[in-house]
Design a protein around this motif. Sequence first.
Motif, PDB file in Angstrom:
ATOM      1  N   GLY A 199     -20.723 -20.135 -12.364  1.00  6.59           N
ATOM      2  CA  GLY A 199     -20.565 -20.006 -10.920  1.00  6.59           C
ATOM      3  C   GLY A 199     -19.235 -19.460 -10.437  1.00  6.59           C
ATOM      4  N   TRP A 200     -18.191 -19.539 -11.272  1.00  5.59           N
ATOM      5  CA  TRP A 200     -16.846 -19.161 -10.830  1.00  5.59           C
ATOM      6  C   TRP A 200     -16.261 -17.977 -11.601  1.00  5.59           C
ATOM      7  N   GLU A 201     -16.444 -17.986 -12.904  1.00  4.99           N
ATOM      8  CA  GLU A 201     -15.799 -16.947 -13.721  1.00  4.99           C
ATOM      9  C   GLU A 201     -16.391 -15.565 -13.432  1.00  4.99           C
ATOM     10  N   ASN A 202     -15.541 -14.542 -13.592  1.00  2.81           N
ATOM     11  CA  ASN A 202     -15.917 -13.133 -13.358  1.00  2.81           C
ATOM     12  C   ASN A 202     -16.314 -12.881 -11.899  1.00  2.81           C
ATOM     13  N   ARG A 203     -15.722 -13.658 -11.002  1.00  2.00           N
ATOM     14  CA  ARG A 203     -15.923 -13.449  -9.569  1.00  2.00           C
ATOM     15  C   ARG A 203     -14.564 -13.381  -8.876  1.00  2.00           C
ATOM     16  N   ASP A 204     -14.463 -12.488  -7.909  1.00  2.00           N
ATOM     17  CA  ASP A 204     -13.209 -12.360  -7.162  1.00  2.00           C
ATOM     18  C   ASP A 204     -13.123 -13.379  -6.034  1.00  2.00           C
ATOM     19  N   GLU A 205     -14.293 -13.751  -5.503  1.00  2.00           N
ATOM     20  CA  GLU A 205     -14.327 -14.655  -4.356  1.00  2.00           C
ATOM     21  C   GLU A 205     -15.548 -15.567  -4.463  1.00  2.00           C
ATOM     22  N   VAL A 206     -15.393 -16.838  -4.096  1.00  2.00           N
ATOM     23  CA  VAL A 206     -16.506 -17.793  -4.139  1.00  2.00           C
ATOM     24  C   VAL A 206     -16.488 -18.664  -2.889  1.00  2.00           C
ATOM     25  N   LEU A 207     -17.642 -19.285  -2.610  1.00  2.00           N
ATOM     26  CA  LEU A 207     -17.745 -20.295  -1.557  1.00  2.00           C
ATOM     27  C   LEU A 207     -17.674 -21.660  -2.232  1.00  2.00           C
ATOM     28  N   VAL A 208     -16.640 -22.412  -1.942  1.00  2.00           N
ATOM     29  CA  VAL A 208     -16.344 -23.630  -2.703  1.00  2.00           C
ATOM     30  C   VAL A 208     -17.344 -24.761  -2.438  1.00  2.00           C
ATOM     31  N   PHE A 209     -17.694 -24.994  -1.156  1.00  2.00           N
ATOM     32  CA  PHE A 209     -18.515 -26.171  -0.849  1.00  2.00           C
ATOM     33  C   PHE A 209     -19.887 -26.141  -1.533  1.00  2.00           C
ATOM     34  N   PRO A 210     -20.661 -25.049  -1.439  1.00  2.00           N
ATOM     35  CA  PRO A 210     -21.953 -25.053  -2.146  1.00  2.00           C
ATOM     36  C   PRO A 210     -21.801 -25.153  -3.655  1.00  2.00           C
ATOM     37  N   LEU A 211     -20.729 -24.588  -4.206  1.00  2.00           N
ATOM     38  CA  LEU A 211     -20.507 -24.695  -5.649  1.00  2.00           C
ATOM     39  C   LEU A 211     -20.156 -26.136  -6.039  1.00  2.00           C
ATOM     40  N   SER A 212     -19.365 -26.799  -5.218  1.00  2.00           N
ATOM     41  CA  SER A 212     -19.028 -28.202  -5.506  1.00  2.00           C
ATOM     42  C   SER A 212     -20.278 -29.069  -5.474  1.00  2.00           C
ATOM     43  N   PRO A 223     -14.449 -20.248   1.723  1.00  2.00           N
ATOM     44  CA  PRO A 223     -14.338 -19.101   0.813  1.00  2.00           C
ATOM     45  C   PRO A 223     -12.909 -18.994   0.263  1.00  2.00           C
ATOM     46  N   VAL A 224     -12.772 -18.741  -1.033  1.00  2.00           N
ATOM     47  CA  VAL A 224     -11.446 -18.563  -1.653  1.00  2.00           C
ATOM     48  C   VAL A 224     -11.452 -17.340  -2.564  1.00  2.00           C
ATOM     49  N   LYS A 225     -10.292 -16.695  -2.689  1.00  2.00           N
ATOM     50  CA  LYS A 225     -10.087 -15.619  -3.661  1.00  2.00           C
ATOM     51  C   LYS A 225      -9.553 -16.247  -4.943  1.00  2.00           C
ATOM     52  N   LEU A 226     -10.132 -15.861  -6.072  1.00  2.00           N
ATOM     53  CA  LEU A 226      -9.756 -16.451  -7.360  1.00  2.00           C
ATOM     54  C   LEU A 226      -8.808 -15.542  -8.124  1.00  2.00           C
ATOM     55  N   PHE A 227      -7.826 -16.157  -8.781  1.00  2.00           N
ATOM     56  CA  PHE A 227      -6.878 -15.435  -9.624  1.00  2.00           C
ATOM     57  C   PHE A 227      -6.839 -16.120 -10.984  1.00  2.00           C
ATOM     58  N   PRO A 228      -7.628 -15.622 -11.942  1.00  2.00           N
ATOM     59  CA  PRO A 228      -7.695 -16.272 -13.258  1.00  2.00           C
ATOM     60  C   PRO A 228      -6.341 -16.248 -13.966  1.00  2.00           C
TER      61      PRO A 228
END
Length: 481
Positions: free
Chosen positions: A165-178, A473-478
């Motif tokens: 759900g998170w890896e290889n993504r630039d941006e995710v929606l945190v609440f539905p993923l949680s 929504p958050v931008k991810l920086f691995p």
Amino acid sequence: MEQNFYLSLLLLFVSFVTLSLFFLFYRHRSSFTGPNLPPGKVGYPMIGESFEFFSTGWKGHPEKFIFDRISKYSSEVFKTSLLGQPAAVFCGAAGNKFLFSNENKLVTAWWPDSVNKVFPSSLQTSSTEEAKKMRKMLPNFLKPEALQRYIGIMDTIAQRHFESGWENRDEVLVFPLSKKYTFWLACRLFLSLEDPNHIARFDDPFKLLASGIISMPIDLPGTPFNRAIKASNFIRKELLLIIKQRKIDLAEGKASPTQDILSHMLLTCDESGTYMNELDIADKILGLLIGGHDTASASCTFIVKYLAELPHIYDGVYKEQMEIAKSKAPGELLNWDDIQKMKYSWNVACEVLRLAPPLQGAFREAINEFVFNGFFIPKGWKLYWSANSTHRSAQYFPDPEKFDPSRFEGRGPAPYTFVPFGGGPRMCPGKEYARLEILVFMHNLVKRFKWEKVLPDEKIIVDPMPIPAKDLPVKLFPHKA
């Protein structure tokens, strides 16, 4: 002649409406009679102050309803009318202590009738009675020594969750993923469900159920309450299929008696030697799945929010979690000793729970009349305690709006001031389970990413739990390997 007839009908109708309104007002006002009642306002019949109570949450500041009235009446207990019921709101540590320590003596748990309709018991008993039975059964499964063996399973599910759900993504929606993470865990640990497609069948019904549990009890097509009832019935039917299959698997030795709560319920009898029937088990599992993932998903979401806003707090969590990660062999899963090392991370999580408690408060009912702080509380009144009345009070937490995990170092907050899990005999039995799933989430999150909020001023809505209006929504920086 005909005109007189219609005029008579009109007069009868007006008289009926007038008498009905008079009766409603009289009945409403008569509910608030007694010697030396707490100060407060009771509002209109049926409505009372319910709209103000809910609307402050919709605007993101549920504490405003409480603190405005504490200030107005110069009292930490005040009367009001909520959900069509005469009520008293108990505030502060003394109010919490009184309600928590008088459980089943002066007060007992109470839910609105709408909850009984969304969660009807197959045994025709109230939600209160069913909750008492559940509390006798849960401790053996949810105590720390029993949960230790599930930490590796939690870590495995968390790793799969972040990979998918998170890896290889630039941006995710945190609440539905949680919500996906905590629901996946609940399905695995309570029901041994692991098939993502099977789990996904529950996604939409549980969303409808969560949004309609504490809503206006209007059972008309399209209302949140109506959708919640339909969702509850659908989930119950699905659970019955799972229960029937588990009984077969237990009989054939394909399932273990100790593998999860479902097996435990099927094989445990009460004092009279009676086993629970399938519908009763479905009711209880349904309640567990709601309680086991909804509140924790809100907590995980707000941890992401605060760590994005406070880089120095993120750095402290990252440092602690990476020390643990570096001590592990490749492929080695988290264990109980690792969890015990996450002291700073848990202090951070507790400060999140203080500022954004998933459980805003809860209702009790006075089973006897009594006096509190010099005020008379009649039998039958509903009593509400509010986490925010202490969590956001400078009396108990200096500079209460400041995010400060050090509040939880040493002996931590004073008794009855930090109450995200309630207190007394009705303290949330899943407290330790929540701690583990939150810490496993934090470990897997910070060792993979840093992140930034896409919407710096995103509104928070409390209905009935705090949620970001746009799902955070958050931008991810691995992190670089």
